[in-house]
Each structure stands twice: as C-alpha cells, then as structure tokens.
Scaffold this motif. Structure first.
Motif, PDB file in Angstrom:
ATOM      1  N   ASN A  16       0.929  -1.050  -0.036  1.00  0.00           N
ATOM      2  CA  ASN A  16       0.022   0.058   0.065  1.00  0.00           C
ATOM      3  C   ASN A  16       0.948   1.323  -0.036  1.00  0.00           C
ATOM      4  O   ASN A  16       0.148   2.272   0.560  1.00  0.00           O
ATOM      5  CB  ASN A  16      -0.839  -0.076   1.163  1.00  0.00           C
ATOM      6  CG  ASN A  16      -2.123   1.262   1.045  1.00  0.00           C
ATOM      7  OD1 ASN A  16      -2.513   1.669   2.199  1.00  0.00           O
ATOM      8  ND2 ASN A  16      -2.212   1.391  -0.198  1.00  0.00           N
ATOM      9  N   ILE A  17       2.091   1.073  -0.658  1.00  0.00           N
ATOM     10  CA  ILE A  17       2.921   2.443  -0.658  1.00  0.00           C
ATOM     11  C   ILE A  17       3.345   2.784  -2.270  1.00  0.00           C
ATOM     12  O   ILE A  17       3.632   3.823  -2.336  1.00  0.00           O
ATOM     13  CB  ILE A  17       4.161   2.426  -0.007  1.00  0.00           C
ATOM     14  CG1 ILE A  17       4.920   1.218  -0.289  1.00  0.00           C
ATOM     15  CG2 ILE A  17       3.745   2.392   1.514  1.00  0.00           C
ATOM     16  CD1 ILE A  17       6.498   1.242   0.555  1.00  0.00           C
ATOM     17  N   CYS A  18       3.182   1.725  -3.167  1.00  0.00           N
ATOM     18  CA  CYS A  18       3.231   1.852  -4.539  1.00  0.00           C
ATOM     19  C   CYS A  18       2.234   1.944  -5.459  1.00  0.00           C
ATOM     20  O   CYS A  18       1.544   2.891  -5.905  1.00  0.00           O
ATOM     21  CB  CYS A  18       4.515   1.118  -5.222  1.00  0.00           C
ATOM     22  SG  CYS A  18       6.056   1.322  -4.273  1.00  0.00           S
ATOM     23  N   ASP A  55       5.413   5.756  -1.469  1.00  0.00           N
ATOM     24  CA  ASP A  55       6.893   5.758  -1.672  1.00  0.00           C
ATOM     25  C   ASP A  55       7.295   7.105  -2.611  1.00  0.00           C
ATOM     26  O   ASP A  55       6.324   7.443  -3.513  1.00  0.00           O
ATOM     27  CB  ASP A  55       7.052   4.457  -2.688  1.00  0.00           C
ATOM     28  CG  ASP A  55       8.720   4.341  -2.704  1.00  0.00           C
ATOM     29  OD1 ASP A  55       9.227   3.486  -2.436  1.00  0.00           O
ATOM     30  OD2 ASP A  55       9.069   5.188  -3.798  1.00  0.00           O
ATOM     31  N   ALA A  56       8.130   7.528  -2.246  1.00  0.00           N
ATOM     32  CA  ALA A  56       8.686   8.928  -2.762  1.00  0.00           C
ATOM     33  C   ALA A  56       8.611   8.675  -4.483  1.00  0.00           C
ATOM     34  O   ALA A  56       8.348   9.708  -5.179  1.00  0.00           O
ATOM     35  CB  ALA A  56      10.073   9.799  -2.263  1.00  0.00           C
ATOM     36  N   LYS A  60       6.641  11.101  -6.867  1.00  0.00           N
ATOM     37  CA  LYS A  60       7.187  11.991  -8.090  1.00  0.00           C
ATOM     38  C   LYS A  60       6.614  11.490  -9.481  1.00  0.00           C
ATOM     39  O   LYS A  60       5.980  12.417 -10.164  1.00  0.00           O
ATOM     40  CB  LYS A  60       8.469  11.657  -8.067  1.00  0.00           C
ATOM     41  CG  LYS A  60       9.330  12.295  -9.079  1.00  0.00           C
ATOM     42  CD  LYS A  60      10.889  11.971  -9.072  1.00  0.00           C
ATOM     43  CE  LYS A  60      11.202  11.466 -10.429  1.00  0.00           C
ATOM     44  NZ  LYS A  60      12.623  11.048 -10.301  1.00  0.00           N
ATOM     45  N   HIS A  61       6.578   9.987  -9.845  1.00  0.00           N
ATOM     46  CA  HIS A  61       5.787   9.807 -11.085  1.00  0.00           C
ATOM     47  C   HIS A  61       4.423  10.428 -11.379  1.00  0.00           C
ATOM     48  O   HIS A  61       4.106  10.819 -12.540  1.00  0.00           O
ATOM     49  CB  HIS A  61       6.059   8.422 -11.170  1.00  0.00           C
ATOM     50  CG  HIS A  61       7.748   8.228 -11.928  1.00  0.00           C
ATOM     51  ND1 HIS A  61       8.241   8.197 -13.167  1.00  0.00           N
ATOM     52  CD2 HIS A  61       8.732   7.818 -10.646  1.00  0.00           C
ATOM     53  CE1 HIS A  61       9.574   7.923 -12.909  1.00  0.00           C
ATOM     54  NE2 HIS A  61      10.015   7.726 -11.668  1.00  0.00           N
ATOM     55  N   ALA A  62       3.622  10.280 -10.245  1.00  0.00           N
ATOM     56  CA  ALA A  62       2.465  10.406 -10.195  1.00  0.00           C
ATOM     57  C   ALA A  62       2.304  11.958 -10.483  1.00  0.00           C
ATOM     58  O   ALA A  62       1.411  12.327 -11.369  1.00  0.00           O
ATOM     59  CB  ALA A  62       1.723   9.824  -8.880  1.00  0.00           C
ATOM     60  N   TYR A  67      -1.099  13.661 -10.668  1.00  0.00           N
ATOM     61  CA  TYR A  67      -1.838  12.967  -9.522  1.00  0.00           C
ATOM     62  C   TYR A  67      -1.068  13.357  -8.168  1.00  0.00           C
ATOM     63  O   TYR A  67       0.125  12.826  -8.128  1.00  0.00           O
ATOM     64  CB  TYR A  67      -1.777  11.490  -9.843  1.00  0.00           C
ATOM     65  CG  TYR A  67      -2.594  11.033 -11.101  1.00  0.00           C
ATOM     66  CD1 TYR A  67      -3.948  11.047 -11.358  1.00  0.00           C
ATOM     67  CD2 TYR A  67      -1.587  10.647 -12.109  1.00  0.00           C
ATOM     68  CE1 TYR A  67      -4.369  10.836 -12.637  1.00  0.00           C
ATOM     69  CE2 TYR A  67      -2.466  10.092 -13.259  1.00  0.00           C
ATOM     70  CZ  TYR A  67      -3.765  10.305 -13.891  1.00  0.00           C
ATOM     71  OH  TYR A  67      -4.331   9.772 -14.609  1.00  0.00           O
ATOM     72  N   ASP A  68      -1.671  13.667  -7.172  1.00  0.00           N
ATOM     73  CA  ASP A  68      -1.353  14.247  -6.071  1.00  0.00           C
ATOM     74  C   ASP A  68      -1.461  12.675  -4.948  1.00  0.00           C
ATOM     75  O   ASP A  68      -2.640  12.755  -4.698  1.00  0.00           O
ATOM     76  CB  ASP A  68      -1.679  15.354  -5.803  1.00  0.00           C
ATOM     77  CG  ASP A  68      -0.915  15.676  -4.063  1.00  0.00           C
ATOM     78  OD1 ASP A  68       0.042  15.116  -3.700  1.00  0.00           O
ATOM     79  OD2 ASP A  68      -1.316  16.888  -3.434  1.00  0.00           O
ATOM     80  N   LEU A  69      -0.334  12.110  -4.472  1.00  0.00           N
ATOM     81  CA  LEU A  69      -0.605  11.223  -3.685  1.00  0.00           C
ATOM     82  C   LEU A  69      -0.235  11.330  -2.364  1.00  0.00           C
ATOM     83  O   LEU A  69      -0.147  10.694  -1.308  1.00  0.00           O
ATOM     84  CB  LEU A  69       0.316  10.056  -4.133  1.00  0.00           C
ATOM     85  CG  LEU A  69       0.259   9.192  -5.450  1.00  0.00           C
ATOM     86  CD1 LEU A  69       1.057   8.072  -5.506  1.00  0.00           C
ATOM     87  CD2 LEU A  69      -1.169   8.951  -6.110  1.00  0.00           C
TER      88      LEU A  69
END
Ligand code: 4NP
Length: 174
Positions: A16-18, A55-56, A60-62, A67-69
């Motif tokens: 539940n972090i990626c 995960d950072a 970053k990729h999102a 997309y803001d996670l």
C-alpha cells in the motif's frame, strides 16, 4: 447501489505504498471526471508500512501526470473491509489469492450474508493489459513506476466503463 449511496471500491496491493495508492488516485480521478458516485480507497495485504506516505518515487512519477498522492497513508486490509466495500480490486494474482483467503475468514467471522465485496483484478476488463498483473515497481527503476501509471490509467478507464453500465442498469430498473 442507489443513486444516493456511493459505490465503494478498495484497491489492494502488498505494501500500500506503490501500486494501490496510485490506483486509488487514478481511479478516483476518472470516476470523478464522469461524476460517478464512488468512494475509492486503498490498502495492503501486508502490514509492512502502516501509516506511511506513498513511496517517494510513486509520488514523483504520479505528480508528473498531475496525480497528488501526498495525503495518502498506508494501512492493512482488514476483515471489516469485506462488509464496507462493494468491490475489492487486486493489483496482482498473489494479492488476489491473499484477498480470497481473507474473504473466507470474513465469511466465518461475519456470515456470508453480511459480505458486500466482490473481488476482481484491477486489470479484469482492461483490453490493453487483459487480466495482467500490475508489476511491483518497488525493487526496480523509473520505468516500473511509469508502467504502474500507464496500467492504472488503462484499467481505470475500463472500470469506469463497467461502472457506468452497472449504475445505469440500477437506475433503469427503479
Ligand atoms: P506495493 O509495493 O505492494 O505496490 O506497495 C511494495 C512496497 C513495499 C514492499 C513490497 C512491495 N516491501 O517489501 O516493503
């Protein structure tokens, strides 16, 4: 689902972090865009990262796609989720198998009549990645995180098509 009751979807991966936080935000984006009355959440089958932000690298990729996670926090899938949610989406086949094991426990704990959740793969209706696993990017490079986003977008669009049909049928039979 009535027109007033939101349809609740839970996206589930291992940590539940990626993958599942990415799926949560991407699926919510496409559902909101179509004004579908949904609530989207995510969880992990493991308890490796309780309370942690995504995960950072996923963040970053999102964010590069808008997309803001950042506000999400990891939590473990629990038996009560099978009562609360209408649909639980597994990111890969191992997640699916782990979710099915927990579903059997939820049946014993609460009784079959209490269980609301249907279970499916995130890629269940995806024509581009048909029933394919969403590959775990955690131990890999940048391309893995891009693949997660590509596949989450594609699978989310497929689910939005299914939800639209499903919700329309429910409105039609009223
Ligand atoms: P996720 O990725 O299941 O997509 O959140 C992983 C995150 C952490 C670990 C494995 C997969 N881990 O082993 O800590």
């Amino acid at each position: 689902m009535s027109s007033k009751t939101p349809y609740k979807v839970l996206c589930v991966c291992l940590g539940n972090i990626c993958r599942s936080p990415t799926a949560e935000v991407v699926l919510r984006h496409f559902c909101d865009k179509q004004q579908l009355n949904t609530i989207i959440d995510s969880a992990g089958t493991s308890n490796y990262h309780p309370g942690k932000a995504p995960d950072a690298r996923s963040q970053k990729h999102a964010l590069q796609r808008g997309y803001d996670l950042s506000s999400l926090r990891a939590r473990q899938l629990k038996l009560h989720d099978f009562i609360e949610f209408d649909l639980i989406l597994a990111m890969d086949h191992e997640n699916l198998s782990d979710i099915e094991t927990l579903l059997a426990q939820a049946h014993s704990e609460y009784g079959i009549s209490q269980i609301r959740a249907k279970i499916a793969l995130m890629s269940e209706y995806d024509q581009t990645y048909p029933k394919q696993a969403l590959p775990d990017p955690y131990y890999g490079g940048a391309d893995g995180f891009e693949r997660v986003l590509d596949q989450c977008e594609s699978s989310s669009l497929a689910w939005v098509g299914i939800f639209k049909q499903q919700f329309k049928q429910q409105i039609d039979v009223k």
